[in-house]
Motif scaffolding. Sequence first.
Motif, mmCIF file in Angstrom:
data_model
loop_
_atom_site.group_PDB
_atom_site.id
_atom_site.type_symbol
_atom_site.label_atom_id
_atom_site.label_comp_id
_atom_site.label_asym_id
_atom_site.label_seq_id
_atom_site.Cartn_x
_atom_site.Cartn_y
_atom_site.Cartn_z
ATOM 1 N N LEU A 45 87.885 13.920 -3.185
ATOM 2 C CA LEU A 45 86.915 15.004 -3.208
ATOM 3 C C LEU A 45 85.586 14.388 -3.612
ATOM 4 C CD1 LEU A 45 86.179 17.992 -2.998
ATOM 5 C CD2 LEU A 45 86.809 18.211 -5.417
ATOM 6 N N ALA A 46 84.629 14.421 -2.698
ATOM 7 C CA ALA A 46 83.298 13.883 -2.961
ATOM 8 C C ALA A 46 82.374 15.045 -3.301
ATOM 9 C CB ALA A 46 82.790 13.131 -1.742
ATOM 10 N N ILE A 47 81.460 14.795 -4.215
ATOM 11 C CA ILE A 47 80.483 15.813 -4.594
ATOM 12 C C ILE A 47 79.112 15.150 -4.574
ATOM 13 C CG2 ILE A 47 79.757 17.483 -6.334
ATOM 14 C CD1 ILE A 47 82.657 17.450 -7.405
ATOM 15 N N GLY A 48 78.222 15.711 -3.777
ATOM 16 C CA GLY A 48 76.876 15.172 -3.672
ATOM 17 C C GLY A 48 75.843 16.190 -4.097
ATOM 18 N N HIS A 49 74.801 15.722 -4.754
ATOM 19 C CA HIS A 49 73.699 16.602 -5.126
ATOM 20 C C HIS A 49 72.939 16.983 -3.859
ATOM 21 C CE1 HIS A 49 70.002 18.082 -6.937
ATOM 22 N NE2 HIS A 49 70.732 18.266 -8.041
ATOM 23 N N SER A 50 72.317 18.144 -3.881
ATOM 24 C CA SER A 50 71.553 18.600 -2.715
ATOM 25 C C SER A 50 70.422 17.636 -2.358
ATOM 26 C CB SER A 50 71.011 20.010 -2.949
ATOM 27 O OG SER A 50 70.263 20.073 -4.143
ATOM 28 N N GLN A 51 70.029 16.780 -3.289
ATOM 29 C CA GLN A 51 69.019 15.752 -2.985
ATOM 30 C C GLN A 51 69.500 14.770 -1.929
ATOM 31 O OE1 GLN A 51 68.456 14.032 -6.847
ATOM 32 N NE2 GLN A 51 66.998 15.589 -7.513
ATOM 33 N N THR A 52 70.816 14.690 -1.705
ATOM 34 C CA THR A 52 71.352 13.753 -0.697
ATOM 35 C C THR A 52 71.318 14.324 0.720
ATOM 36 O OG1 THR A 52 73.661 14.510 -0.941
ATOM 37 C CG2 THR A 52 72.913 12.722 -2.404
ATOM 38 N N VAL A 53 71.104 15.609 0.867
ATOM 39 C CA VAL A 53 71.166 16.248 2.187
ATOM 40 C C VAL A 53 70.231 15.599 3.202
ATOM 41 C CG1 VAL A 53 70.765 18.413 3.449
ATOM 42 C CG2 VAL A 53 72.079 18.424 1.319
ATOM 43 N N PRO A 54 68.988 15.255 2.879
ATOM 44 C CA PRO A 54 68.121 14.635 3.885
ATOM 45 C C PRO A 54 68.687 13.328 4.470
ATOM 46 C CG PRO A 54 66.810 15.420 2.055
ATOM 47 C CD PRO A 54 68.251 15.562 1.649
ATOM 48 N N LEU A 55 69.575 12.666 3.739
ATOM 49 C CA LEU A 55 70.195 11.444 4.267
ATOM 50 C C LEU A 55 71.074 11.744 5.478
ATOM 51 C CD1 LEU A 55 71.248 9.858 0.854
ATOM 52 C CD2 LEU A 55 69.315 9.166 2.310
ATOM 53 N N ILE A 70 88.550 26.504 2.637
ATOM 54 C CA ILE A 70 89.333 26.580 1.406
ATOM 55 C C ILE A 70 89.740 25.151 1.049
ATOM 56 C CG2 ILE A 70 91.394 27.497 0.281
ATOM 57 C CD1 ILE A 70 91.387 29.733 2.416
ATOM 58 N N ILE A 71 89.413 24.709 -0.145
ATOM 59 C CA ILE A 71 89.774 23.378 -0.603
ATOM 60 C C ILE A 71 91.151 23.499 -1.246
ATOM 61 C CG2 ILE A 71 89.107 21.445 -2.080
ATOM 62 C CD1 ILE A 71 86.214 22.740 -1.949
ATOM 63 N N GLY A 102 105.709 30.385 2.918
ATOM 64 C CA GLY A 102 106.586 29.681 2.001
ATOM 65 C C GLY A 102 105.936 28.886 0.900
ATOM 66 N N ASN A 103 104.626 28.940 0.779
ATOM 67 C CA ASN A 103 103.941 28.262 -0.320
ATOM 68 C C ASN A 103 103.648 29.253 -1.431
ATOM 69 O OD1 ASN A 103 103.847 25.898 1.146
ATOM 70 N ND2 ASN A 103 101.745 26.179 1.819
ATOM 71 N N ARG A 104 103.813 28.812 -2.661
ATOM 72 C CA ARG A 104 103.362 29.591 -3.812
ATOM 73 C C ARG A 104 101.945 29.117 -4.092
ATOM 74 N NH1 ARG A 104 104.817 33.443 -6.921
ATOM 75 N NH2 ARG A 104 104.428 33.468 -9.174
ATOM 76 N N SER A 105 101.001 30.035 -4.099
ATOM 77 C CA SER A 105 99.582 29.692 -4.168
ATOM 78 C C SER A 105 98.857 30.487 -5.231
ATOM 79 C CB SER A 105 98.902 29.994 -2.830
ATOM 80 O OG SER A 105 99.412 29.216 -1.796
ATOM 81 N N MET A 106 97.793 29.903 -5.734
ATOM 82 C CA MET A 106 96.824 30.639 -6.547
ATOM 83 C C MET A 106 95.450 30.200 -6.074
ATOM 84 S SD MET A 106 96.927 28.846 -10.257
ATOM 85 C CE MET A 106 96.473 27.140 -10.513
ATOM 86 N N LEU A 107 94.533 31.150 -6.013
ATOM 87 C CA LEU A 107 93.205 30.863 -5.500
ATOM 88 C C LEU A 107 92.143 31.288 -6.502
ATOM 89 C CD1 LEU A 107 95.012 31.841 -2.769
ATOM 90 C CD2 LEU A 107 92.976 30.816 -1.794
ATOM 91 N N PHE A 108 91.110 30.458 -6.615
ATOM 92 C CA PHE A 108 90.001 30.735 -7.509
ATOM 93 C C PHE A 108 88.746 30.125 -6.917
ATOM 94 C CE2 PHE A 108 92.368 27.025 -8.951
ATOM 95 C CZ PHE A 108 91.392 26.045 -9.063
ATOM 96 N N ARG A 109 87.618 30.467 -7.487
ATOM 97 C CA ARG A 109 86.348 29.913 -7.021
ATOM 98 C C ARG A 109 85.815 28.908 -8.034
ATOM 99 N NH1 ARG A 109 84.948 31.908 -2.322
ATOM 100 N NH2 ARG A 109 85.664 33.996 -1.787
ATOM 101 N N GLY A 113 81.089 28.773 -6.050
ATOM 102 C CA GLY A 113 81.643 29.808 -5.190
ATOM 103 C C GLY A 113 82.592 29.310 -4.116
ATOM 104 N N ASN A 114 82.878 28.004 -4.080
ATOM 105 C CA ASN A 114 83.830 27.471 -3.107
ATOM 106 C C ASN A 114 85.237 27.927 -3.475
ATOM 107 O OD1 ASN A 114 81.945 25.727 -1.586
ATOM 108 N ND2 ASN A 114 81.793 24.665 -3.552
ATOM 109 N N LEU A 115 86.019 28.297 -2.467
ATOM 110 C CA LEU A 115 87.373 28.773 -2.684
ATOM 111 C C LEU A 115 88.330 27.590 -2.824
ATOM 112 C CD1 LEU A 115 89.026 31.374 -2.903
ATOM 113 C CD2 LEU A 115 89.288 31.320 -0.415
#
Length: 136
Positions: A45-55, A70-71, A102-109, A113-115
């Motif tokens: 899981l990569a996380i980039g700051h919005s400053q990287t978007v122009p790249l 959904i991640i 058939g999966n047991r799941s739980m979902l949160f944000r 706000g990403n699911l």
Amino acid sequence: MNFASVRIITDDLDRLVKFYEKVLGVSAERPAPVFAELVLTSCTLAIGHSQTVPLFGTGSAIAASNKTVIIEFRVHNVDAEYERLKPFIDEWVKEPTTMPWGNRSMLFRDPDGNLVNLFEPVTEEAIKRFSNRIDG
């Protein structure tokens, strides 16, 4: 071809990195002040700051605007993860539930706000479907 990672773009890198370190139980690697990776056996899981978007091209990504992806992370025990994370998660979408496939799941944000879905296969069919995949 190998799947490499999913990248989330955020305006608050440190907050989102701390959140996912807590959820995933791993420390992030920070090769640059505007970028972090949480490396698991099965994915990154990569996380980039919005400053990287122009790249990648101006306007190619907008922080905290995901409404379609959904991640998902496979875990050994959804109910135990729910108890562990219950005091930490601000927005629950679905408490542990067994899904029709058939999966047991739980979902949160996450804080942007990403699911996020933590799941475990629990029916015989679901367990069989995941039997040849990397263990979660």
